[in-house]
Design a protein around this motif. Structure first.
Motif, PDB file in Angstrom:
ATOM      1  N   TYR A  33      61.168  22.115  49.338  1.00 23.22           N
ATOM      2  CA  TYR A  33      61.868  23.384  49.512  1.00 23.22           C
ATOM      3  C   TYR A  33      62.420  23.891  48.186  1.00 23.22           C
ATOM      4  N   HIS A  34      62.576  25.211  48.086  1.00 27.06           N
ATOM      5  CA  HIS A  34      63.199  25.832  46.923  1.00 27.06           C
ATOM      6  C   HIS A  34      64.639  26.147  47.304  1.00 27.06           C
ATOM      7  N   VAL A  35      65.599  25.527  46.617  1.00 24.41           N
ATOM      8  CA  VAL A  35      66.998  25.610  47.013  1.00 24.41           C
ATOM      9  C   VAL A  35      67.824  26.303  45.932  1.00 24.41           C
ATOM     10  N   LYS A  36      68.659  27.253  46.373  1.00 23.67           N
ATOM     11  CA  LYS A  36      69.671  27.859  45.519  1.00 23.67           C
ATOM     12  C   LYS A  36      71.037  27.464  46.061  1.00 23.67           C
ATOM     13  N   GLN A  37      71.976  27.177  45.161  1.00 24.44           N
ATOM     14  CA  GLN A  37      73.306  26.759  45.580  1.00 24.44           C
ATOM     15  C   GLN A  37      74.321  27.882  45.375  1.00 24.44           C
ATOM     16  N   GLU A  38      75.274  27.962  46.292  1.00 25.22           N
ATOM     17  CA  GLU A  38      76.415  28.863  46.171  1.00 25.22           C
ATOM     18  C   GLU A  38      77.643  28.095  46.616  1.00 25.22           C
ATOM     19  N   PHE A  39      78.781  28.342  45.943  1.00 21.75           N
ATOM     20  CA  PHE A  39      79.969  27.536  46.190  1.00 21.75           C
ATOM     21  C   PHE A  39      81.131  28.331  46.778  1.00 21.75           C
ATOM     22  N   ARG A  40      80.973  29.652  46.891  1.00 22.30           N
ATOM     23  CA  ARG A  40      82.034  30.506  47.430  1.00 22.30           C
ATOM     24  C   ARG A  40      81.497  31.375  48.568  1.00 22.30           C
ATOM     25  N   GLY A  41      82.316  31.529  49.601  1.00 19.67           N
ATOM     26  CA  GLY A  41      81.903  32.328  50.729  1.00 19.67           C
ATOM     27  C   GLY A  41      81.771  33.800  50.421  1.00 19.67           C
ATOM     28  N   ASP A  42      82.637  34.312  49.533  1.00 21.45           N
ATOM     29  CA  ASP A  42      82.604  35.748  49.251  1.00 21.45           C
ATOM     30  C   ASP A  42      81.452  36.154  48.330  1.00 21.45           C
ATOM     31  N   ASN A  43      80.659  35.203  47.872  1.00 19.78           N
ATOM     32  CA  ASN A  43      79.484  35.525  47.052  1.00 19.78           C
ATOM     33  C   ASN A  43      78.172  35.452  47.839  1.00 19.78           C
ATOM     34  N   VAL A  44      78.261  35.044  49.097  1.00 21.35           N
ATOM     35  CA  VAL A  44      77.029  34.756  49.842  1.00 21.35           C
ATOM     36  C   VAL A  44      76.196  35.996  50.102  1.00 21.35           C
ATOM     37  N   ALA A  45      76.809  37.090  50.514  1.00 18.48           N
ATOM     38  CA  ALA A  45      76.053  38.300  50.855  1.00 18.48           C
ATOM     39  C   ALA A  45      75.216  38.776  49.670  1.00 18.48           C
ATOM     40  N   LYS A  46      75.811  38.775  48.481  1.00 17.79           N
ATOM     41  CA  LYS A  46      75.080  39.192  47.282  1.00 17.79           C
ATOM     42  C   LYS A  46      73.944  38.223  46.986  1.00 17.79           C
ATOM     43  N   LYS A  47      74.188  36.916  47.136  1.00 19.59           N
ATOM     44  CA  LYS A  47      73.165  35.912  46.863  1.00 19.59           C
ATOM     45  C   LYS A  47      72.003  36.048  47.855  1.00 19.59           C
ATOM     46  N   VAL A  48      72.300  36.377  49.099  1.00 18.35           N
ATOM     47  CA  VAL A  48      71.245  36.573  50.097  1.00 18.35           C
ATOM     48  C   VAL A  48      70.359  37.747  49.693  1.00 18.35           C
ATOM     49  N   GLN A  49      70.957  38.828  49.230  1.00 12.73           N
ATOM     50  CA  GLN A  49      70.185  39.988  48.786  1.00 12.73           C
ATOM     51  C   GLN A  49      69.292  39.638  47.598  1.00 12.73           C
ATOM     52  N   GLN A  50      69.800  38.849  46.689  1.00  9.93           N
ATOM     53  CA  GLN A  50      69.053  38.508  45.481  1.00  9.93           C
ATOM     54  C   GLN A  50      67.953  37.480  45.749  1.00  9.93           C
ATOM     55  N   PHE A  51      68.227  36.517  46.610  1.00  7.01           N
ATOM     56  CA  PHE A  51      67.360  35.357  46.785  1.00  7.01           C
ATOM     57  C   PHE A  51      66.422  35.478  47.985  1.00  7.01           C
ATOM     58  N   SER A  52      66.834  36.258  49.001  1.00  5.78           N
ATOM     59  CA  SER A  52      66.059  36.417  50.244  1.00  5.78           C
ATOM     60  C   SER A  52      65.651  35.062  50.827  1.00  5.78           C
TER      61      SER A  52
END
Length: 238
Positions: A33-52
């Motif tokens: 799998y290709h995994v991206k990490q995020e450590f804060r809840g308030d950054n998730v929406a932006k990361k979802v848009q960028q990473f799909s």
């Protein structure tokens, strides 16, 4: 071991424990799998848009926004599976997560192989058992379900479903008029044996009823047959 799918599936891992996040990320990467990490809840929406991502692994206790809030905010636009990671094991937390749109949950600490099995099950698409004549669409009264495009309309109004909700609806609608027992539903939709305690299908049925204008108190479209399972009523969709 590598993932044998022709296209690599992308996972967004949201976990504030960086050591644990690294361990889970490394393990899933080793499985293809290709995994991206995020450590804060308030950054998730932006990361979802960028990473799909194809799937989101979402911890509950997060800085910025907790996992429940993140899940609820993502659901209107993200239809892929959300697997919640939680150290909380109460029924309330589990049911709450499912009611706001999570597809499954695991309680930490979790064995890597158990986590992998849950991820694989959630990412499995369009592999429900078929009964002879394979169909790609169903029209039952005013309900239309297209398996290829994963679109659902009722009275010509589009119904937005998560991937797991769609799989459950397809299973029930393609066997309209026949009671489907819990063991079969769990194997086909959740991807594991029913343990007698798991409430994920019950909550998913409740969400389906709400979206399909059924009643959870006195359901007439998707009925609960006590001691057996669920019945999709074929003549209740006009």
């Amino acid at each position: 071991m590598t993932n044998k799918n022709s296209s690599v599936k992308k996972i967004l891992l949201v976990e504030d424990d960086r050591q644990l996040s690294d361990l889970v990320s490394d393990f899933l990467e080793s499985e293809g799998y290709h995994v991206k990490q995020e450590f804060r809840g308030d950054n998730v929406a932006k990361k979802v848009q960028q990473f799909s991502p194809d799937l989101i692994l979402l911890d509950i206790m997060l800085p910025g926004k907790d996992g429940f809030t993140v899940c609820k905010e993502l659901r209107p636009t993200f239809n892929g599976p959300i697997l919640m990671l939680t150290a909380k094991g109460t029924d309330f937390d589990q049911v709450l997560g499912l009611e706001i749109g999570a597809d499954d949950y695991v309680i930490k600490p979790v064995e890597p192989r158990v986590l992998l099995a849950r991820v694989n099950a959630l990412l499995r698409r369009g592999e429900l058992p078929q009964d002879g004549n394979e169909k790609s669409e169903l029209s039952i009264g005013q309900l239309y379900v297209n398996r290829s495009s994963r679109q659902v309309t009722l009275h010509e109004d589009s119904i937005d479903l998560t991937s797991q909700e769609f799989d459950l609806l397809w299973l029930l609608a393609s066997r309209a008029g026949e009671v489907q027992n819990r063991d079969f539903i769990y194997k086909a939709v959740v991807g594991r044996e029913y343990d007698g305690l798991d409430r994920s299908v019950d909550v998913r049925i409740s969400r389906l009823r709400k979206k399909l204008h059924d009643s959870n108190e006195t359901p007439f479209r998707i009925k609960t047959i006590w001691g057996q399972g669920y019945l999709f009523v074929p003549d209740a969709w006009n």
